[in-house]
Write a protein that holds these residues in place. Sequence first.
Motif, PDB file in Angstrom:
ATOM      1  N   ASN A   1       0.852  -1.184   0.000  1.00  0.00           N
ATOM      2  CA  ASN A   1       0.000   0.000   0.000  1.00  0.00           C
ATOM      3  C   ASN A   1       0.891   1.238   0.000  1.00  0.00           C
ATOM      4  OD1 ASN A   1      -1.730   2.137   0.613  1.00  0.00           O
ATOM      5  ND2 ASN A   1      -3.031   0.887   1.933  1.00  0.00           N
ATOM      6  N   LEU A   2       0.841   2.004  -1.074  1.00  0.00           N
ATOM      7  CA  LEU A   2       1.688   3.186  -1.217  1.00  0.00           C
ATOM      8  C   LEU A   2       1.024   4.462  -0.722  1.00  0.00           C
ATOM      9  CD1 LEU A   2       3.272   2.525  -4.726  1.00  0.00           C
ATOM     10  CD2 LEU A   2       4.089   1.833  -2.474  1.00  0.00           C
ATOM     11  N   GLY A   3      -0.183   4.354  -0.182  1.00  0.00           N
ATOM     12  CA  GLY A   3      -0.837   5.539   0.365  1.00  0.00           C
ATOM     13  C   GLY A   3      -1.765   6.210  -0.630  1.00  0.00           C
ATOM     14  N   THR A   4      -2.208   7.408  -0.276  1.00  0.00           N
ATOM     15  CA  THR A   4      -3.207   8.118  -1.077  1.00  0.00           C
ATOM     16  C   THR A   4      -2.668   9.459  -1.547  1.00  0.00           C
ATOM     17  OG1 THR A   4      -4.179   9.210   0.859  1.00  0.00           O
ATOM     18  CG2 THR A   4      -5.076   7.059   0.237  1.00  0.00           C
ATOM     19  N   ARG A   5      -3.313   9.974  -2.591  1.00  0.00           N
ATOM     20  CA  ARG A   5      -2.999  11.309  -3.087  1.00  0.00           C
ATOM     21  C   ARG A   5      -4.286  11.913  -3.633  1.00  0.00           C
ATOM     22  NH1 ARG A   5       2.013  13.538  -4.837  1.00  0.00           N
ATOM     23  NH2 ARG A   5       1.690  15.538  -5.842  1.00  0.00           N
ATOM     24  N   ALA A   6      -4.537  13.169  -3.285  1.00  0.00           N
ATOM     25  CA  ALA A   6      -5.745  13.863  -3.726  1.00  0.00           C
ATOM     26  C   ALA A   6      -5.413  14.783  -4.891  1.00  0.00           C
ATOM     27  CB  ALA A   6      -6.359  14.660  -2.578  1.00  0.00           C
ATOM     28  N   PHE A   7      -6.258  14.787  -5.917  1.00  0.00           N
ATOM     29  CA  PHE A   7      -6.129  15.658  -7.077  1.00  0.00           C
ATOM     30  C   PHE A   7      -7.385  16.525  -7.172  1.00  0.00           C
ATOM     31  CE2 PHE A   7      -3.689  11.874  -7.859  1.00  0.00           C
ATOM     32  CZ  PHE A   7      -2.525  12.314  -8.456  1.00  0.00           C
ATOM     33  N   TYR A   8      -7.210  17.742  -7.655  1.00  0.00           N
ATOM     34  CA  TYR A   8      -8.331  18.663  -7.789  1.00  0.00           C
ATOM     35  C   TYR A   8      -8.386  19.157  -9.233  1.00  0.00           C
ATOM     36  CZ  TYR A   8      -7.813  18.503  -2.756  1.00  0.00           C
ATOM     37  OH  TYR A   8      -7.693  18.068  -1.467  1.00  0.00           O
ATOM     38  N   PRO A   9      -8.956  18.350 -10.143  1.00  0.00           N
ATOM     39  CA  PRO A   9      -8.989  18.753 -11.552  1.00  0.00           C
ATOM     40  C   PRO A   9      -9.860  19.989 -11.760  1.00  0.00           C
ATOM     41  CG  PRO A   9     -10.355  16.814 -11.181  1.00  0.00           C
ATOM     42  CD  PRO A   9      -9.618  17.061  -9.906  1.00  0.00           C
ATOM     43  N   LYS A  10      -9.498  20.783 -12.736  1.00  0.00           N
ATOM     44  CA  LYS A  10     -10.276  21.961 -13.084  1.00  0.00           C
ATOM     45  C   LYS A  10     -11.406  21.504 -14.005  1.00  0.00           C
ATOM     46  CE  LYS A  10      -9.888  26.625 -14.940  1.00  0.00           C
ATOM     47  NZ  LYS A  10     -10.537  27.210 -13.753  1.00  0.00           N
ATOM     48  N   THR A  11     -12.634  21.598 -13.532  1.00  0.00           N
ATOM     49  CA  THR A  11     -13.768  21.038 -14.266  1.00  0.00           C
ATOM     50  C   THR A  11     -14.298  21.955 -15.352  1.00  0.00           C
ATOM     51  OG1 THR A  11     -15.394  21.937 -12.703  1.00  0.00           O
ATOM     52  CG2 THR A  11     -14.443  19.774 -12.203  1.00  0.00           C
ATOM     53  N   ASN A  12     -13.934  23.238 -15.323  1.00  0.00           N
ATOM     54  CA  ASN A  12     -14.408  24.204 -16.318  1.00  0.00           C
ATOM     55  C   ASN A  12     -15.925  24.141 -16.499  1.00  0.00           C
ATOM     56  OD1 ASN A  12     -12.023  25.533 -16.973  1.00  0.00           O
ATOM     57  ND2 ASN A  12     -11.400  23.935 -18.397  1.00  0.00           N
ATOM     58  N   GLY A  13     -16.628  24.094 -15.375  1.00  0.00           N
ATOM     59  CA  GLY A  13     -18.084  24.185 -15.401  1.00  0.00           C
ATOM     60  C   GLY A  13     -18.814  22.860 -15.404  1.00  0.00           C
ATOM     61  N   SER A  14     -18.117  21.742 -15.591  1.00  0.00           N
ATOM     62  CA  SER A  14     -18.795  20.447 -15.616  1.00  0.00           C
ATOM     63  C   SER A  14     -19.138  20.016 -14.194  1.00  0.00           C
ATOM     64  CB  SER A  14     -17.897  19.391 -16.266  1.00  0.00           C
ATOM     65  OG  SER A  14     -18.490  18.109 -16.174  1.00  0.00           O
ATOM     66  N   ASP A  15     -20.392  19.578 -13.987  1.00  0.00           N
ATOM     67  CA  ASP A  15     -20.811  19.077 -12.680  1.00  0.00           C
ATOM     68  C   ASP A  15     -21.153  17.595 -12.728  1.00  0.00           C
ATOM     69  OD1 ASP A  15     -23.078  19.191 -14.177  1.00  0.00           O
ATOM     70  OD2 ASP A  15     -24.234  20.448 -12.786  1.00  0.00           O
ATOM     71  N   ASN A  16     -20.664  16.908 -13.768  1.00  0.00           N
ATOM     72  CA  ASN A  16     -20.939  15.491 -13.960  1.00  0.00           C
ATOM     73  C   ASN A  16     -19.745  14.678 -13.460  1.00  0.00           C
ATOM     74  OD1 ASN A  16     -21.136  12.852 -15.031  1.00  0.00           O
ATOM     75  ND2 ASN A  16     -22.464  13.578 -16.669  1.00  0.00           N
ATOM     76  N   PRO A  17     -19.887  13.966 -12.341  1.00  0.00           N
ATOM     77  CA  PRO A  17     -18.725  13.241 -11.781  1.00  0.00           C
ATOM     78  C   PRO A  17     -18.193  12.161 -12.712  1.00  0.00           C
ATOM     79  CG  PRO A  17     -20.740  12.668 -10.601  1.00  0.00           C
ATOM     80  CD  PRO A  17     -21.083  13.819 -11.494  1.00  0.00           C
ATOM     81  N   GLU A  18     -19.082  11.488 -13.462  1.00  0.00           N
ATOM     82  CA  GLU A  18     -18.617  10.458 -14.387  1.00  0.00           C
ATOM     83  C   GLU A  18     -17.747  11.061 -15.487  1.00  0.00           C
ATOM     84  OE1 GLU A  18     -21.771  10.755 -13.416  1.00  0.00           O
ATOM     85  OE2 GLU A  18     -21.949   8.973 -12.132  1.00  0.00           O
ATOM     86  N   GLU A  19     -18.154  12.211 -16.002  1.00  0.00           N
ATOM     87  CA  GLU A  19     -17.374  12.881 -17.038  1.00  0.00           C
ATOM     88  C   GLU A  19     -16.013  13.322 -16.501  1.00  0.00           C
ATOM     89  OE1 GLU A  19     -17.499  17.020 -19.696  1.00  0.00           O
ATOM     90  OE2 GLU A  19     -19.215  16.435 -18.451  1.00  0.00           O
ATOM     91  N   VAL A  20     -16.001  13.895 -15.302  1.00  0.00           N
ATOM     92  CA  VAL A  20     -14.746  14.372 -14.719  1.00  0.00           C
ATOM     93  C   VAL A  20     -13.813  13.198 -14.440  1.00  0.00           C
ATOM     94  CG1 VAL A  20     -13.724  15.552 -12.750  1.00  0.00           C
ATOM     95  CG2 VAL A  20     -15.852  16.412 -13.739  1.00  0.00           C
ATOM     96  N   LEU A  21     -14.353  12.100 -13.894  1.00  0.00           N
ATOM     97  CA  LEU A  21     -13.519  10.941 -13.581  1.00  0.00           C
ATOM     98  C   LEU A  21     -12.969  10.312 -14.856  1.00  0.00           C
ATOM     99  CD1 LEU A  21     -12.394   9.148 -11.374  1.00  0.00           C
ATOM    100  CD2 LEU A  21     -14.480   7.760 -11.492  1.00  0.00           C
TER     101      LEU A  21
END
Length: 669
Positions: free
Chosen positions: A278-298
Amino acid sequence: MTASAPSFDGKDFVRTLSTAPGVYRMIAADETVLYVGKAGALKNRVSSYFNATPKSARIMSMLSQVARMEVTVTRTEAEALILENELIKSLKPRYNVLLRDDKSYPYVLMTNETWPRIAMHRGPRSVPGRYFGPYPSVLAVRDTLNLIHKLFRLRNCEDSVFRNRSRPCLQHQIGRCSAPCVGLVQARDYAESVRRATLLLEGRSDELTGELTKAMEDAAERLDFEAAARLRDLVASIRTLQARQYVDGRAADLDVLAIAMHGVQACVLLLAFRDGRNLGTRAFYPKTNGSDNPEEVLAAFVSQYYGEQNPPREIILDRDIPDRDLIEQALSASSDRRVQIRHNVRGERAGYVDLARRNAEVSLAAERTSHAAQHARAQGLRELLDMPELPKRIECFDISHTMGEATVASCVVFDAEGPVRGQYRRFNISGIEPGDDYAAMHQAIYRRFRRAMEERSGLADGGNVLGVADADADAGAAEMQRTMAAAATAPAGAAPKTASATSPRKHPRASSELGVLPDVLLIDGGAGQVAQARAVLDELGVEGVLLVGVAKGPERRPGEEELLLPDGRTVHPGASSAALQLVQQVRDEAHRFAITGHRGRRQKARNVSRLEDIPGIGPRRRANLLRHFGGLGGLKAAGVEEISRVEGVNQALAERIYATLHGLESRSE
């Protein structure tokens, strides 16, 4: 194919398209790329934008700005996905979901040398060698290195230290290095340890244990029981590691991804396993440019992230995503092995998905709290300066030197989200009286805003700007001419060589944007420095920039700063003021950035000048000496005989070098 009518006719453009797979680009009237998308059938996908189906406000806003479209046909849909990722990274379209590129990923580096060293690496991959990773955290890298050093005893010291050792170091004494620096290990044996460590880093521990077991048996048959015992212990250590970290009965090589969203703010949490560890976790904060669809962002995150990073054999998601099969196919093709993307898992893997999801929610909540605090501070500054709206761009200048030596000015940039490190700049100040902070501030402000006004003028004229300093420029003319000449020969938008740019957080704008003026300009200093900045702004005709001085209070304690406002007033907001907290944050960052640059310039000048002062040392010999000993420290630690072995250095010159570096009189003089 290109449509370039002033008012774009999407339906007419669609008639020219085929049903082949490919990539389409929507382009605005000013030639900026609005959106890049892929399609299995270009005609069908592009036509969906221009039919009567209701669309979101974000899509309608994008379509209203389209002046023309371009398409690129590919052979397969997988090729279209790869091309889409490359274009998104290079063009950074305004309406695409963007993964912020982070150059600070930690890697494990195995150098390409006669005696390779293994160490942690961050930043550009400029050192020759193999890079394993990226790892989610520095802690994960350190754990991996501890394991490698314990099992295979590879060196981690810098080359300058390695070349100048005369006896083994502490790492050898505690059993974590085989001491190749002093010849306590054969090159053949060390190379074999490197190869085995590489197998472990590649996640091929089963292959490694099988190989070691066979070697152990062969050693026992040769009656070399000491070697057999060492191999036995090594195999036992690796098997213990495997037994402790199996997942679902087998060694795991997988990433777990979960996304949390609040409106258009998103956090993607990565939980990584390699070879069962287990190498641990890392959080990313992508710039969505107005998209509120989690499936699209992922989906955008997965395709962009693994388009650049080597994917594991298995990627587990907390939800299904569009084009999952296509992305899986593309990643398998690019990595030359099968990559599975799964979203509906059970057992222990389901527990990891739940862990990643909860961590994503916690990380997003913390990020939103940070954003709220930043917004409150910006709001306080707006009220203090009586601005009609929140400041979108704040710049701060500071000067650093040591008794006039190696003067450096810094310019840091903040926006609504915080520091924009990719747009930080440093100015090496020259042509002034040592210690003259007023002249240094004048030169730095002049160089920054002269270039800005030239670029803005060039954009208004529709032409290219050549940043060349006038002959009657102020005291920093020579330095400015070098800077502007470098900028003139650089690609459009490139930062001058005096700028120092590091970018842990990439900004959607270009990395330099010298033509953009700040809403607020902070000057770290009192009335004198502010007067210099005001004189430059007036001279260049810069308007719309609020100039604020930040002076230390009577006792120079944090929270007692005086702010010199544009209307001439001096205010003391107090430590509890949100506006002052923002000003302090920006000012402290400018101070840190200036000191770092000053120290580097000062050290470089001192290192070089000590060799330049020695008669008979030119650029080539100086380079040979520093290269041979790995720097001035290694050269200073060497004796006369060692120095004389360097190409181009005879005994007499070696004695002069040694005497100069140690404050002695040379016997040859």
